[in-house]
Structure formats: C-alpha cells, structure tokens
Design a protein around this motif. Structure first.
Motif, PDB file in Angstrom:
ATOM      1  N   TYR A 143      26.911 -18.791 -69.693  1.00 50.55           N
ATOM      2  CA  TYR A 143      26.818 -18.415 -68.281  1.00 50.55           C
ATOM      3  C   TYR A 143      27.749 -17.243 -67.981  1.00 50.55           C
ATOM      4  CZ  TYR A 143      24.289 -22.755 -67.270  1.00 50.55           C
ATOM      5  OH  TYR A 143      23.371 -23.775 -67.236  1.00 50.55           O
ATOM      6  N   GLU A 144      28.982 -17.353 -68.439  1.00 49.31           N
ATOM      7  CA  GLU A 144      29.984 -16.310 -68.279  1.00 49.31           C
ATOM      8  C   GLU A 144      31.175 -16.680 -69.158  1.00 49.31           C
ATOM      9  OE1 GLU A 144      32.986 -17.018 -66.421  1.00 49.31           O
ATOM     10  OE2 GLU A 144      32.356 -18.964 -65.713  1.00 49.31           O
ATOM     11  N   LYS A 145      32.219 -15.852 -69.124  1.00 50.59           N
ATOM     12  CA  LYS A 145      33.337 -15.961 -70.058  1.00 50.59           C
ATOM     13  C   LYS A 145      33.938 -17.368 -70.160  1.00 50.59           C
ATOM     14  CE  LYS A 145      37.754 -13.748 -71.069  1.00 50.59           C
ATOM     15  NZ  LYS A 145      38.661 -12.656 -70.677  1.00 50.59           N
ATOM     16  N   TYR A 146      34.053 -18.073 -69.079  1.00 55.59           N
ATOM     17  CA  TYR A 146      34.701 -19.392 -69.109  1.00 55.59           C
ATOM     18  C   TYR A 146      33.717 -20.554 -68.970  1.00 55.59           C
ATOM     19  CZ  TYR A 146      38.855 -16.553 -68.527  1.00 55.59           C
ATOM     20  OH  TYR A 146      39.838 -15.611 -68.701  1.00 55.59           O
ATOM     21  N   ASN A 147      32.434 -20.270 -69.089  1.00 54.77           N
ATOM     22  CA  ASN A 147      31.429 -21.302 -68.856  1.00 54.77           C
ATOM     23  C   ASN A 147      30.299 -21.167 -69.879  1.00 54.77           C
ATOM     24  OD1 ASN A 147      29.747 -23.233 -67.824  1.00 54.77           O
ATOM     25  ND2 ASN A 147      29.598 -22.332 -65.789  1.00 54.77           N
ATOM     26  N   ILE A 148      30.459 -21.876 -70.991  1.00 57.07           N
ATOM     27  CA  ILE A 148      29.482 -21.846 -72.086  1.00 57.07           C
ATOM     28  C   ILE A 148      29.186 -23.279 -72.503  1.00 57.07           C
ATOM     29  CG2 ILE A 148      29.041 -21.108 -74.468  1.00 57.07           C
ATOM     30  CD1 ILE A 148      30.893 -18.701 -73.911  1.00 57.07           C
ATOM     31  N   ILE A 149      27.903 -23.546 -72.732  1.00 63.31           N
ATOM     32  CA  ILE A 149      27.490 -24.867 -73.189  1.00 63.31           C
ATOM     33  C   ILE A 149      26.919 -24.760 -74.592  1.00 63.31           C
ATOM     34  CG2 ILE A 149      25.856 -26.767 -72.841  1.00 63.31           C
ATOM     35  CD1 ILE A 149      26.117 -26.310 -69.859  1.00 63.31           C
ATOM     36  N   GLU A 150      27.372 -25.647 -75.452  1.00 67.12           N
ATOM     37  CA  GLU A 150      26.815 -25.762 -76.792  1.00 67.12           C
ATOM     38  C   GLU A 150      25.856 -26.947 -76.801  1.00 67.12           C
ATOM     39  OE1 GLU A 150      28.487 -27.412 -80.946  1.00 67.12           O
ATOM     40  OE2 GLU A 150      29.509 -25.582 -80.274  1.00 67.12           O
ATOM     41  N   THR A 151      24.708 -26.755 -77.420  1.00 65.74           N
ATOM     42  CA  THR A 151      23.736 -27.831 -77.541  1.00 65.74           C
ATOM     43  C   THR A 151      22.841 -27.558 -78.744  1.00 65.74           C
ATOM     44  OG1 THR A 151      22.195 -29.235 -76.291  1.00 65.74           O
ATOM     45  CG2 THR A 151      21.997 -26.862 -75.955  1.00 65.74           C
ATOM     46  N   LYS A 152      21.811 -28.326 -78.896  1.00 71.81           N
ATOM     47  CA  LYS A 152      20.822 -28.116 -79.962  1.00 71.81           C
ATOM     48  C   LYS A 152      19.593 -27.450 -79.352  1.00 71.81           C
ATOM     49  CE  LYS A 152      23.121 -29.949 -83.309  1.00 71.81           C
ATOM     50  NZ  LYS A 152      23.682 -29.041 -84.303  1.00 71.81           N
ATOM     51  N   TRP A 153      18.877 -26.680 -80.156  1.00 69.11           N
ATOM     52  CA  TRP A 153      17.679 -25.992 -79.706  1.00 69.11           C
ATOM     53  C   TRP A 153      16.676 -26.981 -79.122  1.00 69.11           C
ATOM     54  CZ3 TRP A 153      15.625 -22.260 -77.459  1.00 69.11           C
ATOM     55  CH2 TRP A 153      14.311 -21.841 -77.643  1.00 69.11           C
ATOM     56  N   SER A 154      16.527 -28.139 -79.752  1.00 72.18           N
ATOM     57  CA  SER A 154      15.574 -29.138 -79.240  1.00 72.18           C
ATOM     58  C   SER A 154      15.951 -29.593 -77.827  1.00 72.18           C
ATOM     59  CB  SER A 154      15.507 -30.346 -80.169  1.00 72.18           C
ATOM     60  OG  SER A 154      16.779 -30.962 -80.268  1.00 72.18           O
ATOM     61  N   ILE A 155      17.236 -29.759 -77.562  1.00 69.72           N
ATOM     62  CA  ILE A 155      17.711 -30.196 -76.245  1.00 69.72           C
ATOM     63  C   ILE A 155      17.486 -29.078 -75.227  1.00 69.72           C
ATOM     64  CG2 ILE A 155      19.738 -30.924 -74.905  1.00 69.72           C
ATOM     65  CD1 ILE A 155      18.778 -33.048 -76.927  1.00 69.72           C
ATOM     66  N   PHE A 156      17.818 -27.844 -75.604  1.00 67.63           N
ATOM     67  CA  PHE A 156      17.595 -26.731 -74.680  1.00 67.63           C
ATOM     68  C   PHE A 156      16.119 -26.601 -74.343  1.00 67.63           C
ATOM     69  CE2 PHE A 156      16.679 -22.450 -73.365  1.00 67.63           C
ATOM     70  CZ  PHE A 156      17.610 -22.285 -72.348  1.00 67.63           C
ATOM     71  N   LYS A 157      15.246 -26.658 -75.360  1.00 66.70           N
ATOM     72  CA  LYS A 157      13.805 -26.533 -75.111  1.00 66.70           C
ATOM     73  C   LYS A 157      13.311 -27.597 -74.134  1.00 66.70           C
ATOM     74  CE  LYS A 157      12.169 -26.741 -79.284  1.00 66.70           C
ATOM     75  NZ  LYS A 157      11.269 -26.720 -80.458  1.00 66.70           N
ATOM     76  N   ARG A 158      13.796 -28.824 -74.311  1.00 66.80           N
ATOM     77  CA  ARG A 158      13.342 -29.939 -73.477  1.00 66.80           C
ATOM     78  C   ARG A 158      13.853 -29.832 -72.036  1.00 66.80           C
ATOM     79  NH1 ARG A 158      13.566 -33.413 -77.579  1.00 66.80           N
ATOM     80  NH2 ARG A 158      15.700 -34.085 -77.295  1.00 66.80           N
ATOM     81  N   HIS A 159      15.050 -29.273 -71.864  1.00 62.63           N
ATOM     82  CA  HIS A 159      15.707 -29.294 -70.552  1.00 62.63           C
ATOM     83  C   HIS A 159      16.079 -27.894 -70.059  1.00 62.63           C
ATOM     84  CE1 HIS A 159      15.749 -33.571 -71.135  1.00 62.63           C
ATOM     85  NE2 HIS A 159      16.423 -33.423 -72.252  1.00 62.63           N
ATOM     86  N   TRP A 160      15.348 -26.895 -70.480  1.00 61.51           N
ATOM     87  CA  TRP A 160      15.663 -25.513 -70.111  1.00 61.51           C
ATOM     88  C   TRP A 160      15.689 -25.302 -68.600  1.00 61.51           C
ATOM     89  CZ3 TRP A 160      12.225 -21.878 -67.860  1.00 61.51           C
ATOM     90  CH2 TRP A 160      10.904 -22.326 -67.699  1.00 61.51           C
TER      91      TRP A 160
END
Length: 158
Positions: A105-122
């Motif tokens: 999102y920006e310098k202090y706001n980053i989320i790590e996840t799996k591609w499958s999770i991002f695809k499902r909940h984009w």
C-alpha cells in the motif's frame, strides 16, 4: 517480530467486513508487516526515497519508461458479483498458488500473503486502492493498481 497480529492491523476491517468477510482459515495467511519491516521491504523493492506510489521519483523502477506493458480496467470486476480477478491479470501473473506475494500500500503498510489467498480475496485488498503495488517473491511480473479503477501490468526491474 516481522508481522503484526491481524487484530492489531489498522485496516483489519477490510478482511472482516460483514459484506465480504474472509474465512478464518484464510485470515491466518494475511500477514501485515511491522512498520519497520515494511519500510525496509519498500526501500529494497519499490523506492529508497518515496513513501508512497504517488511520489515515486523517475529513478524508481515503477516510474521508468517501459516498465508497464499494458493498463486495464479492474473496477467492473470488482463491482460485479464475479469473484475472479480480471482475466488479463491472471494471464499476466501465471503464478503457482503457493507463491508468496506482497501487497504494498505504501512504505509502512505492506501485507504478505499467498497468491491463492490474494486471488480469492482481491476485492478485500482493494478496499484501499490508493496506488498499491503487487509483487511476487522471486517473480518479475508486477501489478500497480490505480485509484481510477485501472491496473498496470508490467515487469519489476529492481
């Protein structure tokens, strides 16, 4: 510790909102980075100077000519009842489901996840569409979402 508990994440509501709640088993894979880790990741992978995508310099790879091959509109799919990402995005990012991705999102706001999770909940991730950039671990392809409902498809060159 490199990650915040999701309960302490300032934008947790985008994943627990009653209109689009993420199932409990998927929430475990949505890992907001601590501010310190996010800042280091941003510096190493996006920009050493700019705090967000609106203020990137011409030296930062997302601003370089030739980085983005194509821009498409994602808003119609986001507003529809269809759950899938736009087909052009899926074609551009032909990643395995277990690839680690970083939604920046920006310098202090980053989320790590799996591609499958991002695809499902984009759609949840894009409740905030103020210029986030999606990167995959050890992958060259990248996405840059814009507030006007478009996304640029390109190659990470850093």
């Amino acid at each position: 510790m490199s990650f915040l508990p999701l309960d302490e994440y300032q934008r947790k509501w985008i994943f627990t909102h009653q209109s689009m709640p993420v199932p409990e088993e998927d929430l475990a894979y949505i890992k907001p980075m601590t501010a310190q880790r996010a800042a280091q990741f941003w510096k190493d992978n996006i920009s050493a100077q700019s705090p967000d995508s609106e203020r990137l310099s011409s030296q930062d790879w997302p601003s370089r000519k030739g980085t983005w091959a194509k821009t498409i509109n994602w808003m119609p799919e986001w507003e529809s009842d269809e759950e899938a990402l736009p087909a052009e995005i899926l074609e551009h990012l032909d990643w395995q489901d277990d690839v680690t991705v970083y939604f920046c999102y920006e310098k202090y706001n980053i989320i790590e996840t799996k591609w499958s999770i991002f695809k499902r909940h984009w759609k949840n991730f894009l409740f905030y569409d103020d210029g986030p950039i999606l990167l995959g671990r050890r992958r060259k392809q990248a996405l840059w979402f814009h507030t006007n409902g478009t996304v640029s498809l390109g190659q990470h060159s850093q």
